[in-house]
Design a protein around this motif. Structure first.
Motif, PDB file in Angstrom:
ATOM      1  N   THR A 283       0.839  -1.198   0.000  1.00 48.68           N
ATOM      2  CA  THR A 283       0.000   0.000   0.000  1.00 48.68           C
ATOM      3  C   THR A 283       0.874   1.248   0.000  1.00 48.68           C
ATOM      4  OG1 THR A 283      -1.583  -1.237   1.307  1.00 48.68           O
ATOM      5  CG2 THR A 283      -1.905   1.135   1.168  1.00 48.68           C
ATOM      6  N   ALA A 284       1.884   1.242   0.879  1.00 46.51           N
ATOM      7  CA  ALA A 284       2.769   2.403   0.964  1.00 46.51           C
ATOM      8  C   ALA A 284       3.540   2.586  -0.332  1.00 46.51           C
ATOM      9  CB  ALA A 284       3.728   2.249   2.133  1.00 46.51           C
ATOM     10  N   SER A 288       3.472   5.736  -2.980  1.00 48.68           N
ATOM     11  CA  SER A 288       4.698   6.524  -2.816  1.00 48.68           C
ATOM     12  C   SER A 288       4.991   7.323  -4.087  1.00 48.68           C
ATOM     13  CB  SER A 288       5.874   5.603  -2.520  1.00 48.68           C
ATOM     14  OG  SER A 288       6.239   4.931  -3.710  1.00 48.68           O
ATOM     15  N   HIS A 298      -0.436  10.788  -4.099  1.00 49.57           N
ATOM     16  CA  HIS A 298       0.669  10.694  -3.158  1.00 49.57           C
ATOM     17  C   HIS A 298       0.376  11.512  -1.915  1.00 49.57           C
ATOM     18  CE1 HIS A 298       2.525   9.013  -6.651  1.00 49.57           C
ATOM     19  NE2 HIS A 298       2.383  10.144  -7.311  1.00 49.57           N
ATOM     20  N   PHE A 301       3.019  11.198   4.275  1.00 54.75           N
ATOM     21  CA  PHE A 301       3.359   9.876   4.801  1.00 54.75           C
ATOM     22  C   PHE A 301       2.455   9.442   5.946  1.00 54.75           C
ATOM     23  CE2 PHE A 301       5.990   7.077   7.529  1.00 54.75           C
ATOM     24  CZ  PHE A 301       6.032   6.016   6.650  1.00 54.75           C
ATOM     25  N   VAL A 304      -0.452   7.934   4.570  1.00 53.40           N
ATOM     26  CA  VAL A 304      -0.118   6.635   3.985  1.00 53.40           C
ATOM     27  C   VAL A 304      -0.045   5.569   5.076  1.00 53.40           C
ATOM     28  CG1 VAL A 304       1.673   5.338   2.792  1.00 53.40           C
ATOM     29  CG2 VAL A 304       1.110   7.645   2.042  1.00 53.40           C
ATOM     30  N   VAL A 305       0.572   5.930   6.198  1.00 51.34           N
ATOM     31  CA  VAL A 305       0.703   4.971   7.296  1.00 51.34           C
ATOM     32  C   VAL A 305      -0.680   4.518   7.756  1.00 51.34           C
ATOM     33  CG1 VAL A 305       1.306   4.783   9.735  1.00 51.34           C
ATOM     34  CG2 VAL A 305       2.951   5.692   8.129  1.00 51.34           C
ATOM     35  N   SER A 308      -2.282   2.309   5.128  1.00 46.70           N
ATOM     36  CA  SER A 308      -1.664   0.975   5.126  1.00 46.70           C
ATOM     37  C   SER A 308      -2.215   0.139   6.269  1.00 46.70           C
ATOM     38  CB  SER A 308      -0.152   1.088   5.275  1.00 46.70           C
ATOM     39  OG  SER A 308       0.377   1.882   4.257  1.00 46.70           O
ATOM     40  N   ALA A 458       4.475  -0.139   6.193  1.00 46.05           N
ATOM     41  CA  ALA A 458       4.578   1.123   5.451  1.00 46.05           C
ATOM     42  C   ALA A 458       5.966   1.734   5.629  1.00 46.05           C
ATOM     43  CB  ALA A 458       3.510   2.097   5.935  1.00 46.05           C
ATOM     44  N   HIS A 462       9.655   2.042   2.696  1.00 45.05           N
ATOM     45  CA  HIS A 462      10.562   3.143   2.409  1.00 45.05           C
ATOM     46  C   HIS A 462      11.989   2.812   2.787  1.00 45.05           C
ATOM     47  CE1 HIS A 462       7.814   6.339   1.093  1.00 45.05           C
ATOM     48  NE2 HIS A 462       6.924   5.624   1.762  1.00 45.05           N
TER      49      HIS A 462
END
Lengths: 571, 284
Positions: A283-284, A288, A298, A301, A304-305, A308, A458, A462
């Protein structure tokens, strides 16, 4: 639980005196041998060639010898008296004797392996080995004596805080020392020394005392542990080699802690947990700013976390709802299959067999480093004049993540929900008949554990730079479970220890890396036989694994009473 | 701590049945397993402040009937009303509706302390969710303290006030039975079902159990007891229901049931000497 008995109690009664003498002589020999050269060449271990100039490892051997002597003489120095706490002197001596022997064996083997043959062991090494053997055999003949009652000691606050500081400082120095050396033999020997030291302290009763302190001063302890973890990168002088391992350890530990909620607290066997980590990572990755990301959205973050975590939790609900109604074994099978389905689905979402989401087995590479405002996680930074590399940056971020997971874990454990989980583990039918929402609590554990894995995934995406399906295979789920079983079901510290060992050993020892499946398998079998509750067990789990051990139940009963009384007094 | 345990009994006066003291009303309860009729149109009523005995020889359908009451089985026909509401079909929901039970073979959470066992009983009357549990919000702290206090009061009530932090599995047998009762009481029931509460007890423990049950009755709870110990049941109960082969043989006061020849027959058989023996024993 039955422990292997080398010497019967009757023999100990008869030969205890001889054993004591032999052990004392052996220990003295071991201590003195530290002043002799152990190896013929500086190349071996940390250079033990000079007389009267002991290397760090030689000092460790001497310390173990001194511990044996201390344990044997302890009862004379501080005789047991009514009203005085019992100290497990002889138990400590036995542990130190065993530890010294194992330690010396490893040293001699390492010297032989690194220099090519036993001839390279100097006379001092042999003397030390013989001394350690004598100490070991002698202490076996000594009866272990009564259990220590040090845990009941009432100590002053400053002493307790000092103890925490000392333990934490020792941990930091020990970890930094162990990681600082690339020599495999040295690493193993040091581990053996650390293990022997812990076993000796545990025999004395110091460990039980420390754990009683830890219970009384939880907040201080946790804070201290995080301070130590925070300080660790500063000991690395900007080098990324060990920090890379450290971040791996933390990601692994974070996932294992999430799994421990499912396995250790709720008692559900989940064999496909890595899929939730993978779902979070994919997912992350997809969200990204990688040139290969398949979605053109995008968000920041932190969003995103959350996404996820939610994606993983949703998967958990989807899998859990139908399967958590059935009993244990079926759940294991379904989750095992789910792990595989996840991997194959990720391979098939490649634009040919299905919509292009994950780019199939190529995965999504070139995931850019995180940026937080003007702070880029990819670039080295400097703090107080100490350089910190890329992995150190991620390490700090992961510390925050794992702190969150530990918070969730321990607070849920100590709440109405946690009590419900224990009740379900104890007797599901009775729990249901007492009004506990069995299905709901199981589902919550399952989905909650999945959420935490998604969050960890997530960050992992990175830090790893690329995400591919083959990172998330069944074997990884197995390793996570092994970390929990090895460390201790239902405890935070146990899982941290288990995760550290499982990641660190293969990284540091090529031998372990090559045979890791065999070695981990053997370790688990041995653990199941002798200590099924794990290295650092929660008291409750210990009881569950030893249902018919009345002595243990009585002892734990004694241990919870004073602390509970204290809690009542302060509340 | 000093305040005595008071049952809060929400919904007690919601009872819409003919008799507004009735807590549990079972009408025409029938349970069939295939061709076997284990329970055959049994009628049953328990009022608040009343102790009802349920007896019958082995295989009479006591346990099946019991399971119909606790939500483990759903009756094939007939219905069970608790406080004027139809009994939900799940054990957990039955507890929430106000009925609690103990087990014939003690089923405590052995590796939890006595206090924790009772606190588990409070689960269905508390509602702190994951979020407040994690941030330790005011709701969590208030509720946790209340749960702990209530559990301690209940332990005091059943006479286990000093064993708060003992593991349940280390308690003596009689205390384990009491603890089970305390755990059941923690769910705030209006009706308590006791499945053979004196099984395996010595006479002294049995007497203590008797006293405890009277004490619970005096709180205004309705109590149903299944028991084989006739002396116990006849001194304890206000009314007794005797089941034989799934049917109600007789329902009445202990004296009535005791003197009914059919009860003796059902237990012992028809031999006149046997009957005389039993009668003697019952009178003793």
């Amino acid at each position: 639980m039955s422990r292997p008995v080398l010497v019967s109690a009757a023999a100990q009664e008869r030969h205890g005196g001889h054993g004591r003498l032999a052990a004392l002589v052996g220990a003295v020999v071991l201590v003195l041998s530290g002043l002799l050269p152990w190896a013929y060449s500086f190349e071996a271990l940390d250079g033990m060639t000079l007389p009267v100039n002991p290397s760090p490892l030689q000092v460790m051997g001497m310390v173990l010898g001194l511990l044996v002597i201390l344990g044997l003489l302890g009862p004379r120095l501080l005789p047991a008296r009514r009203g005085r706490l019992t100290v497990g002197w002889l138990r400590a001596a036995r542990a130190a004797g065993l530890g010294a022997f194992v330690f010396m064996l490893l040293i001699v083997i390492s010297i032989a392996a690194e220099l090519g043959g036993l001839v390279n062991v100097e006379y001092g090494g042999w003397v030390a080995l013989v001394g350690a053997l004598l100490a070991f055999a002698g202490t076996r003949l000594v009866a272990p004596g009564p259990q220590s009652t040090l845990y009941a000691a009432r100590t002053r606050a400053w002493l307790e805080l000092l103890a925490i500081v000392v333990v934490m400082a020792a941990a930091l120095v020990g970890i930094a020392y162990a990681l600082d050396n690339d020599d495999a033999g040295l690493f193993v020997s040091f581990l053996a020394f650390a293990g022997a030291l812990l076993a000796t302290l545990s025999g004395l009763g110091v460990m039980a005392w420390l754990s009683a302190i830890a219970q009384r001063r939880r907040q201080v302890l946790i804070l201290a542990a995080f301070v130590v973890a925070f300080l660790f990168p500063f000991t690395q002088d900007g080098s990324d080699a060990n920090m890379s391992i450290a971040t791996q350890v933390i990601i692994f530990a974070a996932a294992a802690l999430g799994l421990n909620i499912v396995v250790g607290l709720a008692g559900l066997l989940d064999l496909g947990y890595i899929a939730f980590l993978g779902a979070g990572a994919f997912t992350a990755a997809v969200l990204s700013r990688s040139a290969f990301a398949t979605l053109d959205w995008h968000p920041p973050f932190i969003v995103v976390v959350l996404i996820s975590g939610l994606v993983s939790a949703t998967l958990g609900l989807v899998i859990g709802t139908p399967t958590l109604r059935v009993s244990g074994d079926y759940l294991a099978i379904v989750t095992l299959a789910f792990g595989e389905i996840f991997r194959i689905t990720m391979i098939n979402l490649d634009g040919e067999a299905g919509p292009n989401l994950t780019r199939g087995s190529n995965g999504i590479p070139a995931i850019p480093d995180l940026t937080l405002g003007s702070f880029s996680f990819g670039r080295p930074h400097e703090l107080l004049g100490i350089p910190l590399g890329r992995f150190s940056n991620y390490y700090f971020l992961l510390l925050v993540v794992i702190a969150l997971i530990i918070l969730v874990f321990s607070r849920l454990n100590d709440s109405r929900i946690g009590r419900g989980w224990v009740a379900i583990r104890e007797d599901e039918k009775a729990a249901e008949a007492m009004g506990v929402n069995v299905f709901g609590l199981k589902l919550f554990a399952f989905a909650g554990g999945a959420f935490l894995a998604g969050v960890a995934g997530a960050v992992k995406a990175h830090q790893d730079v690329s995400v591919t399906p083959d990172q998330y295979v069944f074997l990884q789920s197995g390793f996570l479970l092994a970390a929990i079983v090895l460390g201790g079901m239902g405890t935070v510290l146990g899982v941290l220890v288990g995760a550290t060992l499982l990641i660190l050993l293969p990284e540091k020892l090529r031998f372990v890396a090559e045979y890791r499946l065999l070695l981990f398998g053997l370790t688990l079998i041995v653990m199941m036989r002798f200590r099924p509750e794990g290295l650092i067990a929660s008291k409750r789990r210990q009881l569950e694994f030893h249902e018919d051990d009345e002595e243990l139940a009585g002892r734990i009963d004694d241990q919870i009473q004073p602390s509970a009384a204290l809690k009542g007094a302060t509340a | 701590m000093s305040t005595a345990f008071q049952p809060d009994a929400p919904g007690l006066d919601r009872g819409a049945a003919s008799d507004d003291r009735a807590v549990l009303v079972a009408s025409d309860v029938t349970m069939r397993f295939g061709g076997l009729t284990a329970v055959d149109s049994v009628n049953f009523q328990v009022n608040r402040g009343e102790i009802m005995g349920l007896i019958g020889p082995n295989g009479a359908g006591k346990t099946t009937f019991f399971n119909c009451l606790t939500g483990l089985y759903q009756p094939t026909s007939g219905r069970v009303m608790l406080n004027g509401k139809l009994l939900p079909p799940k054990p957990r929901k039955v507890v929430m509706a106000g009925m609690a039970r103990t087990f014939q073979n003690i089923r405590l959470f052995g590796n939890m302390t006595a206090l924790e066992n009772v606190m588990v009983g409070r689960y269905c009357r508390t509602s702190a969710g994951p979020f407040t549990s994690i941030i330790r919000g005011p709701k969590f702290r208030r509720e946790e303290a209340a749960t702990r206090q209530r559990a301690q009061e209940l332990l005091d009530f059943v006479g286990l006030g000093t064993t708060t932090d003992s593991l349940a599995r280390n308690l003596p047998y009689g205390d384990q039975r009491r603890l089970e009762i305390a755990r059941a009481l923690a769910t705030d029931p209006q009706l308590l079902l006791l499945d053979e509460p004196t099984a395996g007890m010595n006479p002294q423990e049995t007497r203590q159990a008797e006293e405890l049950i009277f004490k619970i009755r005096d709180l205004g709870l309705a109590i149903v007891v299944i028991e084989h110990d006739m002396r116990f049941i006849f001194t304890l109960c206000d009314r007794v229901l005797c089941l034989v082969q799934g049917r109600t043989l007789i329902e009445g006061t202990p004296a009535e049931v005791q003197s009914d020849p059919r009860v003796i027959e059902a237990y012992i058989g028809t031999g006149p000497e046997d009957a005389a023996d039993l009668e003697k024993e019952l009178e003793a």
